[in-house]
Each structure stands twice: as structure tokens, then as C-alpha cells.
Design a protein around this motif. Sequence first.
Motif, PDB file in Angstrom:
ATOM      1  N   ASN A  59      11.679 -55.462 -43.290  1.00 43.99           N
ATOM      2  CA  ASN A  59      12.653 -55.278 -44.364  1.00 43.99           C
ATOM      3  C   ASN A  59      12.871 -56.583 -45.126  1.00 43.99           C
ATOM      4  O   ASN A  59      13.063 -56.582 -46.336  1.00 43.99           O
ATOM      5  CB  ASN A  59      13.993 -54.795 -43.813  1.00 43.99           C
ATOM      6  CG  ASN A  59      13.935 -53.358 -43.318  1.00 43.99           C
ATOM      7  OD1 ASN A  59      12.996 -52.621 -43.613  1.00 43.99           O
ATOM      8  ND2 ASN A  59      14.942 -52.963 -42.563  1.00 43.99           N
ATOM      9  N   ASP A  60      12.865 -57.682 -44.377  1.00 44.17           N
ATOM     10  CA  ASP A  60      13.029 -59.002 -44.985  1.00 44.17           C
ATOM     11  C   ASP A  60      12.217 -60.011 -44.179  1.00 44.17           C
ATOM     12  O   ASP A  60      12.760 -60.824 -43.434  1.00 44.17           O
ATOM     13  CB  ASP A  60      14.505 -59.409 -45.016  1.00 44.17           C
ATOM     14  CG  ASP A  60      14.773 -60.580 -45.954  1.00 44.17           C
ATOM     15  OD1 ASP A  60      13.841 -61.388 -46.172  1.00 44.17           O
ATOM     16  OD2 ASP A  60      15.900 -60.684 -46.468  1.00 44.17           O
ATOM     17  N   THR A  68       8.194 -37.691 -42.058  1.00 42.36           N
ATOM     18  CA  THR A  68       7.093 -38.552 -42.470  1.00 42.36           C
ATOM     19  C   THR A  68       7.207 -38.968 -43.929  1.00 42.36           C
ATOM     20  O   THR A  68       7.014 -40.145 -44.277  1.00 42.36           O
ATOM     21  CB  THR A  68       5.746 -37.835 -42.239  1.00 42.36           C
ATOM     22  OG1 THR A  68       5.595 -37.589 -40.842  1.00 42.36           O
ATOM     23  CG2 THR A  68       4.579 -38.677 -42.726  1.00 42.36           C
ATOM     24  N   ALA A  69       7.526 -38.016 -44.803  1.00 41.27           N
ATOM     25  CA  ALA A  69       7.665 -38.336 -46.216  1.00 41.27           C
ATOM     26  C   ALA A  69       8.757 -39.378 -46.440  1.00 41.27           C
ATOM     27  O   ALA A  69       8.588 -40.323 -47.219  1.00 41.27           O
ATOM     28  CB  ALA A  69       7.964 -37.065 -47.009  1.00 41.27           C
ATOM     29  N   ALA A  70       9.884 -39.213 -45.745  1.00 40.50           N
ATOM     30  CA  ALA A  70      10.974 -40.180 -45.875  1.00 40.50           C
ATOM     31  C   ALA A  70      10.557 -41.548 -45.351  1.00 40.50           C
ATOM     32  O   ALA A  70      10.888 -42.586 -45.927  1.00 40.50           O
ATOM     33  CB  ALA A  70      12.208 -39.678 -45.133  1.00 40.50           C
ATOM     34  N   ALA A  71       9.784 -41.550 -44.247  1.00 45.00           N
ATOM     35  CA  ALA A  71       9.378 -42.814 -43.635  1.00 45.00           C
ATOM     36  C   ALA A  71       8.497 -43.641 -44.560  1.00 45.00           C
ATOM     37  O   ALA A  71       8.611 -44.871 -44.614  1.00 45.00           O
ATOM     38  CB  ALA A  71       8.647 -42.544 -42.323  1.00 45.00           C
ATOM     39  N   VAL A  72       7.612 -42.993 -45.298  1.00 43.40           N
ATOM     40  CA  VAL A  72       6.679 -43.755 -46.137  1.00 43.40           C
ATOM     41  C   VAL A  72       7.176 -43.954 -47.566  1.00 43.40           C
ATOM     42  O   VAL A  72       6.940 -45.005 -48.174  1.00 43.40           O
ATOM     43  CB  VAL A  72       5.275 -43.105 -46.152  1.00 43.40           C
ATOM     44  CG1 VAL A  72       4.682 -43.087 -44.755  1.00 43.40           C
ATOM     45  CG2 VAL A  72       5.318 -41.678 -46.712  1.00 43.40           C
ATOM     46  N   GLN A  73       7.888 -42.973 -48.098  1.00 43.43           N
ATOM     47  CA  GLN A  73       8.313 -43.074 -49.499  1.00 43.43           C
ATOM     48  C   GLN A  73       9.632 -43.837 -49.679  1.00 43.43           C
ATOM     49  O   GLN A  73       9.918 -44.328 -50.775  1.00 43.43           O
ATOM     50  CB  GLN A  73       8.438 -41.675 -50.123  1.00 43.43           C
ATOM     51  CG  GLN A  73       7.108 -40.930 -50.204  1.00 43.43           C
ATOM     52  CD  GLN A  73       6.159 -41.507 -51.251  1.00 43.43           C
ATOM     53  OE1 GLN A  73       6.079 -42.717 -51.443  1.00 43.43           O
ATOM     54  NE2 GLN A  73       5.437 -40.640 -51.936  1.00 43.43           N
ATOM     55  N   LYS A  74      10.416 -43.913 -48.621  1.00 44.12           N
ATOM     56  CA  LYS A  74      11.686 -44.635 -48.707  1.00 44.12           C
ATOM     57  C   LYS A  74      11.623 -46.015 -48.054  1.00 44.12           C
ATOM     58  O   LYS A  74      12.612 -46.727 -48.015  1.00 44.12           O
ATOM     59  CB  LYS A  74      12.800 -43.804 -48.081  1.00 44.12           C
ATOM     60  CG  LYS A  74      13.060 -42.492 -48.806  1.00 44.12           C
ATOM     61  CD  LYS A  74      14.167 -41.686 -48.148  1.00 44.12           C
ATOM     62  CE  LYS A  74      14.396 -40.361 -48.885  1.00 44.12           C
ATOM     63  NZ  LYS A  74      15.480 -39.548 -48.260  1.00 44.12           N
ATOM     64  N   LYS A  75      10.456 -46.365 -47.527  1.00 39.08           N
ATOM     65  CA  LYS A  75      10.267 -47.677 -46.909  1.00 39.08           C
ATOM     66  C   LYS A  75       8.997 -48.322 -47.460  1.00 39.08           C
ATOM     67  O   LYS A  75       8.101 -48.699 -46.706  1.00 39.08           O
ATOM     68  CB  LYS A  75      10.165 -47.550 -45.391  1.00 39.08           C
ATOM     69  CG  LYS A  75      11.416 -47.012 -44.703  1.00 39.08           C
ATOM     70  CD  LYS A  75      11.191 -46.914 -43.207  1.00 39.08           C
ATOM     71  CE  LYS A  75      12.385 -46.320 -42.500  1.00 39.08           C
ATOM     72  NZ  LYS A  75      12.142 -46.158 -41.034  1.00 39.08           N
ATOM     73  N   LYS A  76       8.917 -48.440 -48.756  1.00 42.45           N
ATOM     74  CA  LYS A  76       7.704 -48.988 -49.365  1.00 42.45           C
ATOM     75  C   LYS A  76       7.595 -50.494 -49.191  1.00 42.45           C
ATOM     76  O   LYS A  76       6.497 -51.052 -49.240  1.00 42.45           O
ATOM     77  CB  LYS A  76       7.662 -48.630 -50.850  1.00 42.45           C
ATOM     78  CG  LYS A  76       7.516 -47.133 -51.097  1.00 42.45           C
ATOM     79  CD  LYS A  76       7.415 -46.803 -52.574  1.00 42.45           C
ATOM     80  CE  LYS A  76       7.240 -45.315 -52.783  1.00 42.45           C
ATOM     81  NZ  LYS A  76       7.139 -44.947 -54.215  1.00 42.45           N
ATOM     82  N   ARG A  77       8.749 -51.163 -49.039  1.00 45.08           N
ATOM     83  CA  ARG A  77       8.764 -52.610 -48.814  1.00 45.08           C
ATOM     84  C   ARG A  77       7.809 -53.322 -49.775  1.00 45.08           C
ATOM     85  O   ARG A  77       6.861 -54.021 -49.366  1.00 45.08           O
ATOM     86  CB  ARG A  77       8.417 -52.913 -47.359  1.00 45.08           C
ATOM     87  CG  ARG A  77       9.446 -52.352 -46.366  1.00 45.08           C
ATOM     88  CD  ARG A  77       9.102 -52.631 -44.928  1.00 45.08           C
ATOM     89  NE  ARG A  77      10.127 -52.118 -44.037  1.00 45.08           N
ATOM     90  CZ  ARG A  77       9.904 -51.360 -42.951  1.00 45.08           C
ATOM     91  NH1 ARG A  77       8.668 -51.031 -42.630  1.00 45.08           N
ATOM     92  NH2 ARG A  77      10.902 -50.951 -42.201  1.00 45.08           N
ATOM     93  N   GLU A  78       8.072 -53.146 -51.036  1.00 40.50           N
ATOM     94  CA  GLU A  78       7.181 -53.668 -52.070  1.00 40.50           C
ATOM     95  C   GLU A  78       7.134 -55.183 -52.109  1.00 40.50           C
ATOM     96  O   GLU A  78       6.276 -55.775 -52.764  1.00 40.50           O
ATOM     97  CB  GLU A  78       7.588 -53.085 -53.423  1.00 40.50           C
ATOM     98  CG  GLU A  78       7.370 -51.574 -53.480  1.00 40.50           C
ATOM     99  CD  GLU A  78       7.903 -50.941 -54.749  1.00 40.50           C
ATOM    100  OE1 GLU A  78       8.722 -51.591 -55.443  1.00 40.50           O
ATOM    101  OE2 GLU A  78       7.509 -49.798 -55.058  1.00 40.50           O
TER     102      GLU A  78
END
Length: 245
Positions: free
Chosen positions: A138-139, A221-231
Motif C-alpha cells: 500500500n505504501d 477476486t474482482a474487488a481484490a484486483v480492481q480496487k488494489k491497483k497500487r499504481e
Amino acid sequence: MNAILQAQSTHKSIRQYTDKTIDDALLKQLIQCAQGAASSSFIQAYSIVQVINKENRAKIAALAGGQKWVESAAEFLIICADLTRVEQCSLEQGLGELEGNAEHFIAATTDATFMAQNLMLGAESVGLGAVFIGGIRNDPAQVAELLHLPKQVYPVFGLCLGYPDTQPDLKPRLPVDVILHKDSYDSSRCADDVKTYDAQMQAYYQSRGNNQKMSNWSEQTAAAVQKKKREHMLSFLQDQGFLKC
């Protein structure tokens, strides 16, 4: 099944631990055994930071999204992909500094991951429980600063270790026939495979002893990848000397 296959097939992520400490000799033995993992060209491009300082653990737990087990686990380790020794070898052999090649990033990341999985499996074999902590990404810059990580090192994930206080239900994995393709990849079956597995996971979530919920694999799964993109990860990795070319 033999003991290893049994351990592999019954893995559970443990987030609640007793107050029992882990003997330092046992921890070192587990790490030494974990080093038996495969390594790309035997470069062994990993390091482990054992986080003992309670204030740092609390900070990392908060950065990871409030994961309190980072603080309560008997041991909390940060698994790092580490190319510092590899670069030293290159300099000594007159081949220059590392240039941030994607291939080297992949090799270091897989080396660290293979070793960490070995470490978890070994820990579970002696009665310990464990859970990987991807939330440190996350950081990652703050985590790297707390741990004084130099260039050519990045924190891949954390690892909590301790004696389990509870035993969660075992999640059903994707069927082997879903992930196993013969000779060529068959994408035509994907939608049906996911639909069938969604039904299985929904039944699991509704029937488990604790934390029942109305959900399925697709939703999780969708929430895990789309809400945690960590750009922020790409720029962080490039600042650390990775993925420049």
C-alpha cells in the motif's frame, strides 16, 4: 497422501495467534531450510528483514490497512527481492552495474517467492501458522524507509508467523481441470469454469463456521484486483532500481 502433500493441500491463512514465542534457533532453522528452494541461476536474490521493533510493527500494520496480526504474531518478517549481492558480483567481475532489466526483476521476485513459500510450508510442518501480507505494498516507500532498504531491494510481502489460536475453515481451491491445460491454452471454457466455481465458493461462504457472508469468487477476486491497483508501485520500483528497461 504423504506429510508434505497433506500440508500443501490443507494450508490455511492464520491471523490469530497465541502468546507463545518462536524459539530463535527454530526460526533460523526454518529459514535455512527455506533456502533449499529453487533459485534462478542460483543467484539467491532475496533477503528477510525480521521486524522486532514494536513501533515499526504498528506502523507497518497501519500501512497495510490495519492488519493487527502484524503486531500480534510472534514473528513478522518482510520478504525482499534483493539484487545488491548480485550487483556486487557483477562489479567485481567487471560487468558493470545492474541497469534495471525486467528479467532481473522477475528473477529476484520469483527467487524471493519460492523461498517464502518454502518457509511457510516448513513453519506449518512444525505446528506454526502463517499468513502473507501483501498490504505492505500500500505504501512500499514508507516500509522501505522504516527498514532502511537500499537501492536494488524492494519489499515483496510480509509474513506473519505464530502458533495458531484458531483454525479457520479450509477454502476449496479451483479444480485441477480448470487450471490444467493440455498442449494449448483453452480459453473457451473460462466463463463456465468461473460460473461453476462461483457456485461452489458461494456455498462455502454461506456454510463456514465463522464469518458467513453472501459472496462468491468472482466478487472477491474482482474487488481484490480492481480496487488494489497500487499504481504507485511502478515508480517506486523504478526508484529502487528495478524495471528501468
